[in-house]
Design a protein around this motif. Structure first.
Motif, short mmCIF file in Angstrom:
data_model
loop_
_atom_site.label_atom_id
_atom_site.label_comp_id
_atom_site.label_asym_id
_atom_site.label_seq_id
_atom_site.Cartn_x
_atom_site.Cartn_y
_atom_site.Cartn_z
N ASN A 33 0.78 -1.23 0.00
CA ASN A 33 0.00 0.00 0.00
C ASN A 33 0.82 1.29 0.00
O ASN A 33 0.25 2.36 0.12
CB ASN A 33 -0.97 0.00 1.19
CG ASN A 33 -0.28 -0.36 2.47
OD1 ASN A 33 0.78 0.17 2.74
ND2 ASN A 33 -0.84 -1.26 3.24
N ALA A 34 2.12 1.20 -0.17
CA ALA A 34 2.94 2.42 -0.23
C ALA A 34 2.51 3.31 -1.39
O ALA A 34 2.51 4.54 -1.28
CB ALA A 34 4.42 2.05 -0.34
N ASP A 35 2.12 2.68 -2.51
CA ASP A 35 1.68 3.46 -3.67
C ASP A 35 0.41 4.26 -3.37
O ASP A 35 0.23 5.34 -3.92
CB ASP A 35 1.45 2.56 -4.89
CG ASP A 35 2.76 2.08 -5.49
OD1 ASP A 35 3.81 2.72 -5.24
OD2 ASP A 35 2.73 1.07 -6.23
N ALA A 36 -0.45 3.74 -2.52
CA ALA A 36 -1.67 4.46 -2.16
C ALA A 36 -1.32 5.76 -1.42
O ALA A 36 -1.91 6.81 -1.68
CB ALA A 36 -2.57 3.59 -1.29
N LEU A 37 -0.34 5.69 -0.54
CA LEU A 37 0.10 6.89 0.17
C LEU A 37 0.71 7.89 -0.81
O LEU A 37 0.38 9.08 -0.78
CB LEU A 37 1.11 6.54 1.27
CG LEU A 37 1.73 7.73 2.00
CD1 LEU A 37 0.66 8.57 2.70
CD2 LEU A 37 2.77 7.25 2.98
#
Length: 163
Positions: A33-37
């Protein structure tokens, strides 16, 4: 080894004051979920550019990442935080990591990223002995000192220690 599912990662955004955006991260900041941030931060910076702003929107002057509800942070999560720092620096937007828990604090210390992620360029300029760094400068402080050590150790010496 048994692994338990991580908490669902959730992001919430609010405006604390004109130009001040807070992004709360809840759950584990990891490779899933790093891409969501990064996407959420990019939307905030693009939607309200700091220097330009629009009528009714003064622009973003500071981004606050609320880390208090965070679970674990892996290397992808750390990479996302570093990328956010680069993007905020490029946009002229201040970055604050608030509510850092003990695990995140320790990770930042061990990886040598604590100062980079928590010191603003203005803070660094005001701190004696700590020159402000740009994103393109290497992390070591004085390259000539490193070269000097290498040069000294490369010299041959006689039995009495003289050159």
């Amino acid at each position: 080894m048994t692994t338990s599912p991580s908490d669902e990662f959730r992001l919430s955004t609010r405006y604390d004051a004109p130009g001040v955006v807070r992004v709360e991260m809840r759950g584990d900041l990891d490779h899933t979920n790093a891409d969501a941030l990064l996407g959420t931060v990019a939307e905030q910076l693009a939607g309200h550019p700091g220097a330009r702003g629009t009528p009714g929107h003064p622009g973003v002057s500071e981004l606050r990442l609320d880390c208090a509800p965070l679970g674990t942070v892996d290397s992808s999560g750390l990479a996302a935080l570093i990328m956010i720092r680069r993007r905020t620096d490029a946009a002229g937007v201040g970055l604050r990591l608030e509510g850092r828990g003990a695990a995140l604090q320790r990770m930042l210390e061990v990886t040598g990223t604590l100062d980079y992620l928590t010191t603003t360029p203005m803070d660094a300029e005001r701190t004696p002995g700590h020159p402000a760094r740009t994103g393109s400068e290497p992390a070591h402080e004085d390259p000539s000192a490193i070269d000097g050590v290498q040069n000294r150790s490369a010299r041959s010496t006689g039995p009495d220690g003289t050159a």
